[in-house]
Structures are given as C-alpha cells and as structure tokens.
Design a protein around this motif. Structure first.
Motif, PDB file in Angstrom:
ATOM      1  N   LYS A   1      42.106 -18.053  39.586  1.00  0.00           N
ATOM      2  CA  LYS A   1      43.533 -17.728  39.716  1.00  0.00           C
ATOM      3  C   LYS A   1      44.379 -18.412  38.648  1.00  0.00           C
ATOM      4  CE  LYS A   1      45.540 -17.509  43.672  1.00  0.00           C
ATOM      5  NZ  LYS A   1      46.085 -17.937  44.998  1.00  0.00           N
ATOM      6  N   VAL A   2      44.102 -19.692  38.401  1.00  0.00           N
ATOM      7  CA  VAL A   2      44.925 -20.480  37.486  1.00  0.00           C
ATOM      8  C   VAL A   2      44.095 -21.104  36.368  1.00  0.00           C
ATOM      9  CG1 VAL A   2      46.551 -22.414  37.320  1.00  0.00           C
ATOM     10  CG2 VAL A   2      46.527 -20.999  39.370  1.00  0.00           C
ATOM     11  N   GLY A   3      42.868 -21.518  36.709  1.00  0.00           N
ATOM     12  CA  GLY A   3      42.105 -22.297  35.733  1.00  0.00           C
ATOM     13  C   GLY A   3      42.631 -23.714  35.680  1.00  0.00           C
ATOM     14  N   LEU A   4      42.842 -24.304  36.837  1.00  0.00           N
ATOM     15  CA  LEU A   4      43.337 -25.657  37.073  1.00  0.00           C
ATOM     16  C   LEU A   4      44.819 -25.798  36.755  1.00  0.00           C
ATOM     17  CD1 LEU A   4      42.260 -28.325  38.231  1.00  0.00           C
ATOM     18  CD2 LEU A   4      42.101 -29.162  35.902  1.00  0.00           C
ATOM     19  N   TYR A   5      45.205 -25.593  35.466  1.00  0.00           N
ATOM     20  CA  TYR A   5      46.634 -25.753  35.170  1.00  0.00           C
ATOM     21  C   TYR A   5      47.220 -24.609  34.358  1.00  0.00           C
ATOM     22  CZ  TYR A   5      45.353 -27.442  30.466  1.00  0.00           C
ATOM     23  OH  TYR A   5      44.847 -27.557  29.197  1.00  0.00           O
ATOM     24  N   GLY A   6      46.461 -23.551  34.125  1.00  0.00           N
ATOM     25  CA  GLY A   6      47.029 -22.365  33.506  1.00  0.00           C
ATOM     26  C   GLY A   6      46.515 -22.001  32.137  1.00  0.00           C
ATOM     27  N   HIS A   7      45.571 -22.753  31.591  1.00  0.00           N
ATOM     28  CA  HIS A   7      45.007 -22.405  30.278  1.00  0.00           C
ATOM     29  C   HIS A   7      44.222 -21.099  30.414  1.00  0.00           C
ATOM     30  CE1 HIS A   7      42.885 -22.539  26.504  1.00  0.00           C
ATOM     31  NE2 HIS A   7      43.431 -23.703  26.178  1.00  0.00           N
ATOM     32  N   PRO A   8      44.490 -20.098  29.565  1.00  0.00           N
ATOM     33  CA  PRO A   8      43.788 -18.810  29.690  1.00  0.00           C
ATOM     34  C   PRO A   8      42.271 -18.936  29.604  1.00  0.00           C
ATOM     35  CG  PRO A   8      45.666 -18.589  28.222  1.00  0.00           C
ATOM     36  CD  PRO A   8      45.530 -20.053  28.508  1.00  0.00           C
ATOM     37  N   ASP A   9      41.756 -19.807  28.729  1.00  0.00           N
ATOM     38  CA  ASP A   9      40.307 -19.999  28.642  1.00  0.00           C
ATOM     39  C   ASP A   9      39.739 -20.503  29.962  1.00  0.00           C
ATOM     40  OD1 ASP A   9      40.328 -19.195  26.020  1.00  0.00           O
ATOM     41  OD2 ASP A   9      39.875 -21.162  25.164  1.00  0.00           O
ATOM     42  N   HIS A  10      40.471 -21.404  30.626  1.00  0.00           N
ATOM     43  CA  HIS A  10      40.021 -21.939  31.919  1.00  0.00           C
ATOM     44  C   HIS A  10      39.939 -20.828  32.959  1.00  0.00           C
ATOM     45  CE1 HIS A  10      41.464 -26.380  31.200  1.00  0.00           C
ATOM     46  NE2 HIS A  10      40.781 -25.895  30.171  1.00  0.00           N
ATOM     47  N   ARG A  11      41.028 -20.086  33.066  1.00  0.00           N
ATOM     48  CA  ARG A  11      41.105 -19.047  34.100  1.00  0.00           C
ATOM     49  C   ARG A  11      40.055 -17.968  33.880  1.00  0.00           C
ATOM     50  NH1 ARG A  11      42.922 -14.200  34.438  1.00  0.00           N
ATOM     51  NH2 ARG A  11      43.942 -14.262  32.406  1.00  0.00           N
ATOM     52  N   LEU A  12      39.891 -17.532  32.632  1.00  0.00           N
ATOM     53  CA  LEU A  12      38.931 -16.468  32.336  1.00  0.00           C
ATOM     54  C   LEU A  12      37.498 -16.922  32.563  1.00  0.00           C
ATOM     55  CD1 LEU A  12      40.635 -14.895  29.219  1.00  0.00           C
ATOM     56  CD2 LEU A  12      40.057 -13.695  31.327  1.00  0.00           C
ATOM     57  N   THR A  13      37.214 -18.172  32.219  1.00  0.00           N
ATOM     58  CA  THR A  13      35.871 -18.702  32.479  1.00  0.00           C
ATOM     59  C   THR A  13      35.603 -18.717  33.981  1.00  0.00           C
ATOM     60  OG1 THR A  13      35.896 -20.067  30.476  1.00  0.00           O
ATOM     61  CG2 THR A  13      34.342 -20.691  32.209  1.00  0.00           C
ATOM     62  N   GLY A  14      36.561 -19.230  34.749  1.00  0.00           N
ATOM     63  CA  GLY A  14      36.399 -19.238  36.199  1.00  0.00           C
ATOM     64  C   GLY A  14      36.257 -17.841  36.769  1.00  0.00           C
ATOM     65  N   GLN A  15      37.046 -16.904  36.262  1.00  0.00           N
ATOM     66  CA  GLN A  15      36.977 -15.521  36.749  1.00  0.00           C
ATOM     67  C   GLN A  15      35.640 -14.883  36.416  1.00  0.00           C
ATOM     68  OE1 GLN A  15      40.108 -12.981  35.259  1.00  0.00           O
ATOM     69  NE2 GLN A  15      39.380 -11.182  36.373  1.00  0.00           N
ATOM     70  N   ALA A  16      35.159 -15.098  35.191  1.00  0.00           N
ATOM     71  CA  ALA A  16      33.884 -14.505  34.778  1.00  0.00           C
ATOM     72  C   ALA A  16      32.731 -15.044  35.621  1.00  0.00           C
ATOM     73  CB  ALA A  16      33.633 -14.775  33.294  1.00  0.00           C
ATOM     74  N   VAL A  17      32.690 -16.370  35.829  1.00  0.00           N
ATOM     75  CA  VAL A  17      31.610 -16.963  36.621  1.00  0.00           C
ATOM     76  C   VAL A  17      31.696 -16.476  38.061  1.00  0.00           C
ATOM     77  CG1 VAL A  17      30.554 -19.107  37.420  1.00  0.00           C
ATOM     78  CG2 VAL A  17      31.531 -18.991  35.118  1.00  0.00           C
ATOM     79  N   GLU A  18      32.894 -16.432  38.616  1.00  0.00           N
ATOM     80  CA  GLU A  18      33.064 -15.984  39.998  1.00  0.00           C
ATOM     81  C   GLU A  18      32.618 -14.531  40.176  1.00  0.00           C
ATOM     82  OE1 GLU A  18      36.895 -14.736  42.492  1.00  0.00           O
ATOM     83  OE2 GLU A  18      36.789 -16.917  42.217  1.00  0.00           O
ATOM     84  N   GLU A  19      33.041 -13.651  39.277  1.00  0.00           N
ATOM     85  CA  GLU A  19      32.690 -12.236  39.423  1.00  0.00           C
ATOM     86  C   GLU A  19      31.192 -12.007  39.236  1.00  0.00           C
ATOM     87  OE1 GLU A  19      35.112  -9.524  37.216  1.00  0.00           O
ATOM     88  OE2 GLU A  19      37.001 -10.314  38.013  1.00  0.00           O
TER      89      GLU A  19
END
Length: 290
Positions: A160-178
């Motif tokens: 959703k956020v990637g801890l504090y909003g960094h796009p790389d953080h959020r996209l990495t989390g989204q990719a691993v989750e999906e």
C-alpha cells in the motif's frame, strides 16, 4: 539540618535513578500500540526454514535487522535480495552514481555479514526506476528469484505504501505480494508464509512529526496508509547489533537518522528498550488453492 540534607540528596538521587525508566515507559507509550500481540518468533517450530528477504535498496534491511538476526540465531537460513545498488540515494553528497553504487554495494555486503545472512543476491535494476520497468516485469523477476532460491518464508515491504511512500518500496512489496498470492499452493512454489514490515499507528503519527521522508511521501488519506500490524517481534537483545548494521551504511546516515531519530544521541540501553520490537503483517490468501 544535616539529616535533612542527606534525606533530600537521597530523594534527588532516587528520582535521578528512576528518570531513565520513566523516559523508557514514556517512549514505549508514545511508540507502541500495546493491544497488538507480541510473538517470540516470526517462524514457529524447530524445523529449519529458508527465509528470503526482498528489498529494493541497500539499507532497507535495517527495518527488520533485529528479526533477521533472531531468526539466524534460531537456526534458520537467511537469504537477502537487494534489487538495486541505491545509486540515486545521494544523501552524502556523492554525485557520481557509479561511485555511489559501488560504495553502497560494499555497505550492503558488510550489513549482510553483520546480520549473518547465508546469501546476498545483489541485482542491478535502476534505483528509483522500478516503476518504469512495470509491475509485470518486476513480478517476473521476483518469480525467477523465488524459483532460484526456493524459500519457505518471504519478507518484504507492504503493497500500500512501502513503509513511507517510496515508489520502489511500494512496487517491490506489491510485486512480492501478488506473486505470493497468485502462486501459493502450487506444487512448484515453495513459500508457505509471507510477512510485510509495517508500523503501528503511534509510530506513524510520530514519524509524521519527526521524519522528513514520511512528511514528504506518506499519503494524506489515512485509509491509504500502512496496513495494521498483526503482531510484533521483540528485538531488544539485537538492538546493539542493529546499530552496527546502521553504521555499515555510512553513506546513508542522514536518511537513517531520519528513520530512527536520536539513535546516535540517546544511550543504547535506553533506546533499545524504547525501540524494542518490529511490526509485521502476515499476507494470507482469501481462498486457498486446491
């Protein structure tokens, strides 16, 4: 009069002795939601598990360093993936990206050694450029890494956020989750559990007051914020070693001080009792595949 002075000095001394513990209790109350359950272990049972940690940048592992060191001491295998070399993280005034990438690579290797990682997989995808690569490409990279390493447990950022909003953080989390949700239960997909590093509401509230990174990137709409933690892991015993991991990332000290304010000014024995746990959300499929 002399007895009165002695008693007064004794009272003052007693108050001074208590003051650090009062500070600790105050800090814990400001930082932690005490209704969130505590767990001794991230991975239950004595069977050795292979844990794969996937983050985009060198220094992201600091957020879960205590938990990783605890898992290692419990006999589990730690494999770490860093998708980029962090060449855009110019907080130390190093303008040349090649030089900075080389420096941050060395720092990441030292941090992995301090954690006790069994393997470090350093990739060279563009820092602050994962969005341009596209989610599908990133998911394919994650699938291939999982197929190569065959982990039992995954750890990454939230989607959703990637801890504090960094796009790389959020996209990495989204990719691993999906990838996890789409493939869990298939015979050739080994991960059985996935956890995302997150923060409790009190930590987010404080970070929005103290951290420029949170102030700049965190969503204004609270419904779009970090997922609520399912539990925390007590990591106080590993905090001095976590400070060593932080120090390994010398080029990022300004950023890490923003993430963990005053860690270099407050005595470690006090700070470790305030920042004494790490928060996680467990990712679970809504429907198990048959």
């Amino acid at each position: 009069m002399k007895k009165l002075v002695i008693v007064s000095l004794g009272i003052i001394g007693f108050i001074l002795m208590l003051s650090p513990w009062i500070l600790i209790l105050f800090g814990r109350n400001q930082l932690h939601d005490h209704d969130i359950p505590e767990q001794e272990q991230l991975v239950e049972g004595a069977h050795k598990q292979r844990v794969l940690v996937i983050f985009p940048h060198p220094d992201d592992e600091v957020t879960v360093a205590g938990t990783l060191m605890k898992l290692k001491d419990e006999g589990h295998e730690i494999q770490m993936v860093c998708l980029t070399r962090g060449e855009k993280g110019n907080s130390a005034g190093i303008a040349d990206e090649v030089t900075l990438a080389r420096l941050r690579t060395d720092e990441m290797q030292k941090a992995a050694e301090l954690i006790g990682a069994d393997g470090l997989h350093l990739k060279n995808y563009p820092d602050s450029g994962l969005e341009k690569m596209g989610l599908d490409s990133l998911k394919e990279i994650i699938r291939n890494l999982i197929k190569e390493i065959n982990p039992d447990v995954l750890i990454s950022y939230d989607s959703k956020v990637g801890l504090y909003g960094h796009p790389d953080h959020r996209l990495t989390g989204q990719a691993v989750e999906e990838v996890f949700l789409e493939n869990k239960g298939f015979p050739d997909f080994t991960p059985e559990e996935m956890y995302q590093v997150t923060l409790c509401k009190k930590q987010v509230k404080l970070a929005l007051k103290l951290s420029s990174g949170f102030q700049k990137n965190y969503p204004d709409d609270s419904t779009l914020g970090l997922p609520q933690p399912d539990f925390s892991i007590k990591t106080q015993a590993y905090f001095p070693r976590t400070l060593d991991v932080i120090q390994a990332h010398q080029s990022q000290q300004a950023v890490l001080k923003d993430l963990m304010p005053f860690h270099d000014k407050v005595p470690t024995w006090i700070y470790s009792r305030v920042f004494d746990r790490e928060y996680f959300r467990e990712v679970k499929p809504t429907v198990e595949k048959k």
